[in-house]
Design a protein around this motif. Structure first.
Motif, short mmCIF file in Angstrom:
data_model
loop_
_atom_site.label_atom_id
_atom_site.label_comp_id
_atom_site.label_asym_id
_atom_site.label_seq_id
_atom_site.Cartn_x
_atom_site.Cartn_y
_atom_site.Cartn_z
N TYR A 1 0.84 -1.20 0.00
CA TYR A 1 0.00 0.00 0.00
C TYR A 1 0.87 1.25 0.00
O TYR A 1 1.85 1.33 0.73
N GLN B 1 -3.56 0.94 -3.39
CA GLN B 1 -2.94 -0.39 -3.41
C GLN B 1 -2.01 -0.46 -4.62
O GLN B 1 -2.44 -0.32 -5.75
N ARG C 1 -8.70 -1.47 3.26
CA ARG C 1 -8.35 -2.89 3.36
C ARG C 1 -9.27 -3.58 4.36
O ARG C 1 -9.87 -2.93 5.23
#
Lengths: 79, 817
Positions: free
Chosen positions: B272, B277, B352
Motif C-alpha cells: 500500500y 494499493q 483494506r
C-alpha cells in the motif's frame, strides 16, 4: 591542376567569426582530403577543419590567432 | 557522446530478440540449523531481541498518539507517526547484512530501519570505537544523560540506550536529539552508525543514496549505500531517474575504475502507498521486482524476498552486497511484508479488510521467528517471554527519559529567537586535505587554456574600444578559470550535468576540461535533472563537492523537490552535522520563448537554505564562482546566456590567478547622485545604457549590481539612497512575487526616512516570455528604465514615454496579469 579553397564554415546562426588557433600543416605540405589540418575556435566550441581536397597546401591566408569571418578563405590547396 | 563508442547501423539494425533475466521469487530455503552454522546462535537470538525493541518502540509512539499515554507516561506528542509495525523483519534483516561503513538512506517510514541499522553497527563496533563515538557526539552530553537515566552494563548496552534515547529525543524534537531537534520523526539520523538521513519525501532517498554510492565508488571504499524505499515510490519519476543513473553504462565502459555503483534499492513492499494499493491498482507492475527488467539484461539482480523472515532478508541483502562490492551494481530487492499499523494515526483502514490484516497477523514476523527459534531449541519459551518483558521495560524507560524536559531539554526559541536561523548556513570553507592526481595532460596544452593565455584580461583595447570575445577574457572564460582552479587543486570537486564532458556544457563553459580530467571527475549525466541534483546531495553528504549544471534554469522545475526540499534543508535539519557543499549552476536562456528564457532566481531565493548568486561581469563571475565552490554551503549560481560573451568593462583586468568575491555584497558599477538603479543579473547593461540617456537629461544615476540575492547586504544600497532618495530596481524576472519586489519592500522600510518617492520595480510583465523577435518588448529595455525614472520617480510632466509599457498595473492585476 586546380585550386581548392578552405573556407571558414557556418558555425551557427549567431556566430559571425571564429579564430584560427593552430595550423597542423605548413605551406608546401601534402594534405589528404578529410585530413584535419586546422583548429579553429569560437567562444563556445573548438573544432578541427578538414582539407577539402587532396593536394599541396600552397597558401595560408589567415595566420594563427587571427580572426576570420564566416565564409572567409583560410587557405588554398593545389591539386 | 564519446567517439570511442561507435554506433554501427549494421549491428543495431539486425533482427533479434531481447531476453529478460528470470527474477527469483522467495528463493530462500535455508533452515534455522543452516543459519546456526553460518551465523551462530547469538546473532539469531539478537535478531529476535532487535525486532522486539522495534515493536515496543513503535507501539509506544502509537500509544502516545492514540491515547496520550504510554505505560505510566502521559505525554502529548504532536509530531508525525508513520509507523512500520509488522515490518520489523525487513529492517532487522537488512541491517544484519550491513557493515558499519555501509550507509542507509531512509524512507519516511524509517524508525525501524534506523534503529535496526544502529543496533547492527553497535554489535560490530568495538568498545573503544563506541565510547569514542558517544563521547564525540554533542560533547558527550547525550552519553551523560544515558549514564544517569538509563545506564548500561557494557559499552554495547550503553550504546544501544544511547541510540534509543538520541533517536526518540529527536522524534520529540528535543535539544538532545541526534539532530538537535531540527529533524524530528521523518528526518532523524546518526551517521557514525551508518544511518544517514531518512526523508519525508517519498522516493527521495533513491537519488541521494545513488550519489552516496557514486562517491563511495570514486573513493574506492569497501562499502555500499542502501536506498530505503517503499513500494509506493515506484510511481515517482525521481526514483526511476536515480535507478537509471545508478546503472549508467559509462561506469563499465568509460571510467578508469570499472564497475556499477554500489547502491541497493531496497523496497519495503507493504502493498500500500498510504491507501492506494500498489499491486493491482496504482502500479503497472504485477510484482515489484519486475521493474529491474526495465533497465538492463541482469535486471539489477532483482528478487522478491519474504519480508516476514529476517533471515531471508539478510540472505538476500548479503548476496546483493556481494554483487555491489564486485562492481556489479546497482541492485534491487522487493521485500514483501505487511504494515499492521495504519499509515498514520488518522488511518481508519478504509482501503483494506479486517480479514486481510488478520491473515498477515497470522504470519507476524516476530511471532513466526520466535516459534522457529523455540522449535530449533535456540531459546526456551520462558526466556523469550522474559526477553520481551525486558525490552518493554527498557523502551518505557527510554520514553520517560525522552519526554522528561530535565533529561531532554525543549528547544527554547523564546530564549534564542534566531537559533533555527543560525542552522541554515555555516558560511565556512573547508580546504581539501590533499591535492588531486595530476591532470591527464599538461594544462598549457589545452587549446582553451592556450587561447585564454593570449587574450586580453581587460575588455578594452588600448584605444578604449571593446574587444571581441575571441580577444578578451569573457564571462564564460571567468567561469572556466574558477572551475579549473578548483579541479586542479581539490580532489573533492566533481563536475557533471548534461553534455558537460566532450561538449563542455551546452554553452561551452567547460570546453577543454575533458582533455584534462577522466570521467570520474567530469562526466555526462542523463537528461535527469532530479537525479543530477539528488546525486550531488548524496555525494556531498559523503564528502564530495559537486559542481553540477542545469542546462536551463527553466529545468529547475524538473528538480523541484531536490533543490527546494533536499539541497536547501539538510544542513539545518541535520543540526549542521552534515554539510552540503554543492554548487548548482543554472543558465538563464533567451530567444527560445516561454520555457527556455525565465529568470527563476527569485524562486531559489524564496526557499530558505540556498545561497543565490547571479553575476553579470567576467570579474564578478570568476570571483563569485570560486567563492561558491570553496564555500561549505549549497549555492544556486545563475548565469545569463546573453552574458557569456561579455568582456570585462568595469575592472582593469580579470586576474589570471584565483580570487574570491564575498557572496552577498552588491557592487556599485556607476557612480551617480540623483537616482539609484539596483539591477539583478543582465539588467545591469540596459541600466547602464539608460544611465547615459539620463545623463543627457542631467540626471546622474548610480547603478548598483546586486550580484547575489542570498545573502544580501543592504547597507550599500541604503547609503546610496541617503544620497539619491530615489530607487528603481530592475530585473528580468516577471515582477509578481519576484526578488526585486522583496528588495523594494525591505528598502522601503529600511530607508523610508531618506526616500523621496515610493521605490519602483521594473521587471518583466506577468505573462510568458515571447520568442526572440518580441523579447525586447518583454525584458526591461533602456527606454523602459528611462520612462520609469522620469515618470514614476521624478514625475517629470514633460517627459514623453519612449518605451512600449503603455499599461496600467492596477488594471492588469485585475486580469491576473
Amino acid at each position: 591542376m586546380s585550386q581548392v579553397e578552405l573556407i571558414m564554415p557556418e558555425l551557427g546562426n549567431e556566430i559571425t567569426e571564429a579564430q584560427v588557433d593552430l595550423w597542423h600543416k605548413s605551406v608546401g605540405d601534402s594534405v589528404a582530403e578529410g585530413e584535419e589540418i586546422l583548429t579553429i575556435t569560437t567562444p563556445k566550441v573548438t573544432m578541427d577543419l578538414e582539407a577539402p581536397a587532396t593536394g599541396t597546401l600552397t597558401k595560408i591566408l589567415v595566420e594563427e590567432d587571427d580572426i576570420a569571418a564566416i565564409g572567409a578563405v583560410l587557405a588554398i590547396i593545389d591539386r | 557522446m564519446p567517439k570511442s563508442i561507435h554506433i554501427d547501423p549494421s549491428e543495431t539494425r539486425t533482427r533479434g530478440v531481447l531476453d529478460a533475466a528470470s527474477i527469483q521469487i522467495h528463493a530462500y530455503d535455508r533452515s534455522i540449523s543452516d543459519e546456526q552454522s553460518v551465523r551462530g546462535d547469538a546473532e539469531l537470538i539478537e535478531a529476535y531481541r532487535h525486532m522486539l525493541l522495534l515493536r515496543a518502540f513503535e507501539s509506544g509512539i502509537a500509544s502516545l498518539k492514540a491515547t496520550g499515554s504510554f505505560g505510566d507516561l502521559t505525554y502529548a506528542y504532536k509530531g508525525p507517526a508513520h509507523l512500520s509495525i509488522g515490518q520489523e523483519a525487513a529492517a532487522v534483516g537488512a541491517a544484519m547484512a550491513l557493515a558499519p561503513g555501509d550507509h542507509i538512506y531512509g524512507s519516511h517510514r524509517s524508525h525501524s530501519e534506523f534503529l535496526a541499522k544502529g543496533f547492527s553497527a553497535i554489535r560490530r563496533l568495538g568498545d573503544n570505537e563506541l565510547t569514542s563515538i558517544m563521547e564525540g557526539h554533542a560533547s558527550g552530553q547525550l552519553l551523560r544523560s544515558v549514564e544517569t537515566h538509563l545506564s548500561g552494563a557494557t559499552p554495547t548496552e550503553m550504546a544501544e540506550n544511547f541510540l534509543l534515547l538520541g533517536f526518540l529525543a529527536e522524534i520529540f524534537m528535543r535539544a538532545n536529539g541526534f539532530n538537535g531537534g531540527m529533524g524530528g520523526s521523518m528526518h532523524a539520523f546518526f551517521p557514525p552508525f551508518g544511518a544517514y538521513p531518512n526523508n519525508a519525501i517519498v522516493g527521495a532517498s533513491a537519488g541521494i543514496a545513488t550519489g552516496a554510492a557514486l562517491w563511495m565508488k570514486s573513493e574506492k571504499r569497501d562499502s555500499i549505500a542502501v536506498s530505503m524505499l517503499g513500494d509506493g515510490s515506484t510511481g515517482c519519476g525521481p526514483v526511476w531517474e536515480a535507478m537509471n543513473f545508478a546503472g549508467m553504462a559509462q561506469f563499465d565502459h568509460l571510467w578508469d575504475t570499472k564497475g556499477g555503483l554500489p547502491v541497493l534499492f531496497f523496497f519495503t513492499n507493504n502493498f500500500y502507498a498510504m491507501g492506494g494499493q500498489t499491486n493491482g491498482e496504482t502500479m503497472a507492475w504485477d510484482r515489484l521486482a519486475r521493474i529491474g527488467s526495465g533497465f538492463r539484461a541482469d535486471a539489477f539482480h532483482a528478487e522478491t524476498v519474504d519480508g516476514t523472515n529476517p533471515l531471508a532478508v539478510a540472505d538476500a541483502v548479503s548476496r546483493q552486497r556481494a554483487h555491489l562490492l564486485e562492481g556489479r551494481g546497482p541492485a534491487i530487492l522487493d521485500i514483501e511484508c505487511y504494515r499492521f499499523s495504519g499509515h498514520s494515526t488518522t488511518d481508519v483502514n478504509a482501503y483494506r479488510t479486517k480479514d486481510e490484516i488478520a491473515a498477515w497477523q497470522a504470519v507476524d514476523p516476530i511471532q513466526s521467528y520466535r516459534t522457529s527459534l523455540i522449535d530449533a531449541g535456540l531459546i526456551e519459551d520462558a526466556a523469550a517471554v522474559e526477553m520481551e518483558r525486558q525490552t518493554d521495560a527498557l523502551i518505557q524507560a527510554v520514553f520517560r527519559a525522552a519526554a522528561d524536559p530535565d533529561v531532554s531539554p525543549i528547544v527554547n526559541i523564546a530564549q534564542d529567537p534566531t537559533l533555527i536561523g543560525r542552522k541554515m548556513f555555516t558560511h565556512g570553507s573547508t580546504p581539501p586535505a590533499h591535492a588531486p592526481s595530476s591532470p591527464l595532460i599538461e594544462p598549457a596544452k589545452v587549446v582553451r587554456i592556450r587561447q585564454n593565455a593570449k587574450k586580453s584580461r581587460s575588455g578594452f583595447d588600448n584605444d578604449g574600444a571593446l574587444l571581441s570575445p575571441l580577444k578578451a577574457i569573457t564571462l564564460r572564460d571567468g567561469l572556466f578559470e574558477a572551475t579549473l582552479h578548483h579541479m586542479l587543486t581539490d580532489p573533492r570537486i566533481l563536475i557533471y550535468g548534461e553534455e558537460c564532458r566532450e561538449w563542455g556544457g551546452a554553452f561551452g563553459v567547460y570546453r577543454g576540461l575533458s582533455e584534462l580530467f577522466p570521467n570520474d571527475r567530469v562526466f555526462n549525466s542523463p537528461i535527469s535533472e532530479a537525479a543530477i541534483v539528488a546525486t550531488a546531495i548524496g555525494a556531498a553528504m559523503e564528502g564530495a563537492r559537486p559542481v553540477i549544471e542545469l542546462m536551463y534554469a527553466d529545468f529547475i522545475g524538473r528538480a523541484g523537490d531536490e533543490i527546494f526540499n533536499q539541497l536547501a534543508k539538510w544542513q539545518a535539519m541535520s543540526d549542521q552535522s552534515l554539510s552540503i557543499p554543492v554548487v548548482l549552476r543554472c543558465s538563464v536562456g533567451s530567444k527560445y520563448g516561454a520555457q527556455h528564457s525565465q529568470d527563476w532566481s527569485g524562486l531559489a531565493a524564496h526557499i530558505p537554505g540556498l545561497k543565490v548568486v547571479y553575476p553579470a561581469t567576467p570579474f564578478d563571475a570568476k570571483g563569485l564562482l570560486s567563492a561558491s565552490i570553496a564555500c561549505d554551503d549549497p549555492v544556486v549560481f545563475f548565469e545569463s546566456q546573453r552574458l557569456y560573451d561579455r568582456v570585462e568593462q568595469f575592472q582593469s583586468a580579470v586576474p589570471p590567478e584565483d580570487y574570491h568575491i564575498d557572496i552577498g555584497i552588491p557592487d556599485i558599477k556607476r557612480i551617480g547622485s540623483d537616482v539609484t538603479i539596483l539591477t539583478i543579473g543582465p539588467s545591469l547593461y540596459p541600466a547602464l545604457e539608460a544611465a547615459e540617456l539620463l545623463a543627457a537629461k542631467r540626471i546622474e544615476a548610480e547603478v548598483i549590481d546586486a550580484r547575489t540575492l542570498v545573502p544580501f547586504d543592504y547597507d550599500k544600497i541604503i547609503k546610496s539612497l541617503e544620497k539619491t532618495g530615489l530607487l528603481l530596481i530592475v530585473s528580468e524576472a516577471c515582477e509578481r512575487g519576484s526578488f526585486a519586489m522583496t528588495l523594494a519592500s525591505n528598502l522601503t522600510r529600511f530607508a523610508f526616512s531618506v526616500l523621496n518617492a515610493a521605490p519602483h520595480v521594473l521587471g518583466s510583465p506577468n505573462w510568458i516570455v515571447p520568442g526572440a523577435d518580441m523579447e525586447d518588448t518583454y525584458f526591461p529595455q533602456p527606454a523602459d528604465i528611462v520612462d520609469t525614472v522620469m515618470i514614476d520617480l521624478i514625475n517629470d510632466q514633460k517627459h514623453t514615454q519612449i518605451g512600449v509599457r503603455k499599461w496600467n498595473d492596477i488594471s492588469l492585476a485585475k486580469e491576473g496579469l
